[in-house]
Write a protein that holds these residues in place. Structure first.
Motif, PDB file in Angstrom:
ATOM      1  N   HIS A  30       0.842  -1.194   0.000  1.00 34.95           N
ATOM      2  CA  HIS A  30       0.000   0.000   0.000  1.00 34.95           C
ATOM      3  C   HIS A  30       0.880   1.247   0.000  1.00 34.95           C
ATOM      4  N   SER A  31       0.468   2.247  -0.732  1.00 37.12           N
ATOM      5  CA  SER A  31       1.191   3.512  -0.759  1.00 37.12           C
ATOM      6  C   SER A  31       0.706   4.407   0.357  1.00 37.12           C
ATOM      7  N   GLU A  32       1.645   5.209   0.883  1.00 30.97           N
ATOM      8  CA  GLU A  32       1.262   6.158   1.929  1.00 30.97           C
ATOM      9  C   GLU A  32       0.658   7.427   1.351  1.00 30.97           C
ATOM     10  N   TYR A  33       0.710   7.618   0.049  1.00 31.58           N
ATOM     11  CA  TYR A  33       0.199   8.842  -0.585  1.00 31.58           C
ATOM     12  C   TYR A  33      -1.285   8.691  -0.943  1.00 31.58           C
ATOM     13  N   VAL A  34      -2.051   9.739  -0.653  1.00 36.97           N
ATOM     14  CA  VAL A  34      -3.456   9.770  -1.054  1.00 36.97           C
ATOM     15  C   VAL A  34      -3.681  11.037  -1.870  1.00 36.97           C
ATOM     16  N   ASP A  35      -4.350  10.911  -3.005  1.00 36.21           N
ATOM     17  CA  ASP A  35      -4.550  12.046  -3.901  1.00 36.21           C
ATOM     18  C   ASP A  35      -5.786  12.838  -3.495  1.00 36.21           C
ATOM     19  N   MET A  36      -5.763  13.309  -2.262  1.00 36.16           N
ATOM     20  CA  MET A  36      -6.844  14.119  -1.702  1.00 36.16           C
ATOM     21  C   MET A  36      -6.246  15.126  -0.740  1.00 36.16           C
ATOM     22  N   SER A  37      -6.994  16.179  -0.477  1.00 38.02           N
ATOM     23  CA  SER A  37      -6.573  17.114   0.567  1.00 38.02           C
ATOM     24  C   SER A  37      -6.705  16.436   1.922  1.00 38.02           C
ATOM     25  N   THR A  38      -6.062  17.029   2.918  1.00 40.35           N
ATOM     26  CA  THR A  38      -6.136  16.473   4.275  1.00 40.35           C
ATOM     27  C   THR A  38      -7.579  16.395   4.752  1.00 40.35           C
ATOM     28  N   TYR A  39      -8.319  17.474   4.566  1.00 40.43           N
ATOM     29  CA  TYR A  39      -9.722  17.523   4.994  1.00 40.43           C
ATOM     30  C   TYR A  39     -10.536  16.458   4.267  1.00 40.43           C
ATOM     31  N   ASP A  40     -10.371  16.369   2.960  1.00 41.35           N
ATOM     32  CA  ASP A  40     -11.172  15.416   2.180  1.00 41.35           C
ATOM     33  C   ASP A  40     -10.808  13.973   2.511  1.00 41.35           C
ATOM     34  N   TYR A  41      -9.538  13.731   2.803  1.00 36.30           N
ATOM     35  CA  TYR A  41      -9.162  12.371   3.181  1.00 36.30           C
ATOM     36  C   TYR A  41      -9.859  11.959   4.479  1.00 36.30           C
TER      37      TYR A  41
END
Length: 377
Positions: A30-41
């Motif tokens: 699993h990658s630690e990166y998420v393609d979302m803002s902090t709030y949206d995540y």
């Protein structure tokens, strides 16, 4: 190698009817990166684990500040609920018919209380942590924070070094750390508040690294200055006895309190180094409960090393007679003390006892006892 998210699963396992499911299936790295803002995540969590947290963020208009943060030590809704129930109980002590609303709850929170979890200086995570403290400054009136990593005892499931990340509120003088990151509390000092991270290193597309705090953390309240005077310490013929006054609210959950004991005193009693003791427990150092008749009981009935106790302090299995549990976490020198749900009432008191026993090279048996006088509020 790419940094991976270290997920520290803190859960209660249900043995109800079920079948082998996804958690037994290897679905890759699993990658630690998420393609979302902090709030949206946080908003996208499938179980709504941060919904109440985001209501507080919205209340203070901190969405942009959260998205631009470098580090967010994220309290879950479980942590916030614990604080809500604490405030509600305090209100009902004054008026048992009073109703505590969420609007009242919001008005009782200061903006700096939320900012105590937000840092704009740098990304702080397991990969940047040292076993010694890294001190932090969030620029608020609630200061005195740090973090460190702590090596875990080698388990049969892994031969690699495993470290857990802790977010820390320093109380008094900063606790001393051993080479593995475990702490040593000075004799005349209060133990620092150490909050385990259950998930670390989530990186959002707005540049924030998120470390999710353990669900047993109580939002804000854990960071308030404590008025504790410390334990009563008594000399025994062959060691020491620590007596603690512990209190927590009656609840429909396994909630309770934690007590961190002074490793320096225990090490001095056994004439050992504090950092070598955790690996000796359950081997050359025995951990057991002290029954009301004085018997030293090393049969664990809770998560090892730990015990369930009846109302009179007798060791019992989980079940009809269980009232309290006490589980010792040697790596952090911490006892987790909690209750059987819906089985205690306000005003109930209990006394439970546990101890460490060590036979030294001169064949002398030494003992350190821990007595917990528990009151249900």
């Amino acid at each position: 190698m790419r940094t991976l998210i270290l997920i520290l699963v803190v859960c209660v396992i249900s043995f109800a009817s079920c079948k082998k499911a996804a958690y037994l299936t290897d679905d890759g790295l699993h990658s630690e990166y998420v393609d979302m803002s902090t709030y949206d995540y946080l908003k996208s969590h499938p179980n709504g684990m941060f919904d109440t947290l985001l209501l507080i963020v919205d209340h203070f208009g901190l969405k942009n500040e959260l998205n631009s943060a470098k580090t967010f030590w994220a309290p879950s809704d479980y942590s916030i609920k614990r604080f809500f129930k604490l405030k509600e109980a305090l209100l009902k002590e004054e008026n048992e018919n009073a109703e505590y609303t969420f609007d009242q709850f919001l008005s009782d929170i200061e903006v700096d209380s939320l900012r105590a979890y937000i840092y704009s200086d740098a990304q702080h995570t397991l990969s940047t942590a040292n076993t010694s403290y890294t001190h932090l400054n969030n620029g608020t009136s609630i200061d005195g924070f740090a973090y460190n990593k702590q090596k875990q005892p080698q388990g049969q499931w892994s031969y690699q070094d495993i470290y857990y990340l802790y977010y820390i509120k320093v109380r008094g003088e900063a606790d001393q750390t051993a080479p593995d990151g475990s702490i040593r509390v000075d004799r005349n000092d209060q133990a620092d508040v150490r909050v385990l991270c259950q998930t670390t290193g989530i990186k959002t597309n707005t540049g924030t690294v998120i470390n999710v705090l353990n669900n047993y953390h109580t939002f804000i309240a854990d960071f308030n200055e404590s008025g504790e005077s410390g334990p009563l310490i008594e000399d025994l013929e062959n060691g020491l006895r620590f007596t603690y006054a512990v209190s927590f609210k009656a609840a429909s959950s396994y909630s309770g309190a934690t007590v961190t004991v002074p490793s320096a005193w225990i090490a001095e009693t056994f004439a050992l180094e504090a950092d070598e003791i955790p690996s000796m427990i359950r081997n050359s150092i025995a951990f057991g409960a002290v029954e009301p008749n004085g018997t030293f009981n090393t049969n664990y009935t809770a998560s090892a090393p730990g015990h369930w106790f009846s109302a009179d302090g007798t060791v019992v299995p989980w079940g009809d007679n269980a009232r309290l549990f006490s589980e010792f976490m040697p790596a952090s020198w911490t006892f987790s003390i909690g209750q059987y749900p819906n089985r205690s009432a306000v005003g109930d008191t209990y006394t439970i006892k546990q101890a460490l026993e060590y036979t030294n090279r001169s064949n002398k048996k030494l003992r350190v006892e821990f007595v917990f006088n528990v009151r249900i509020n």
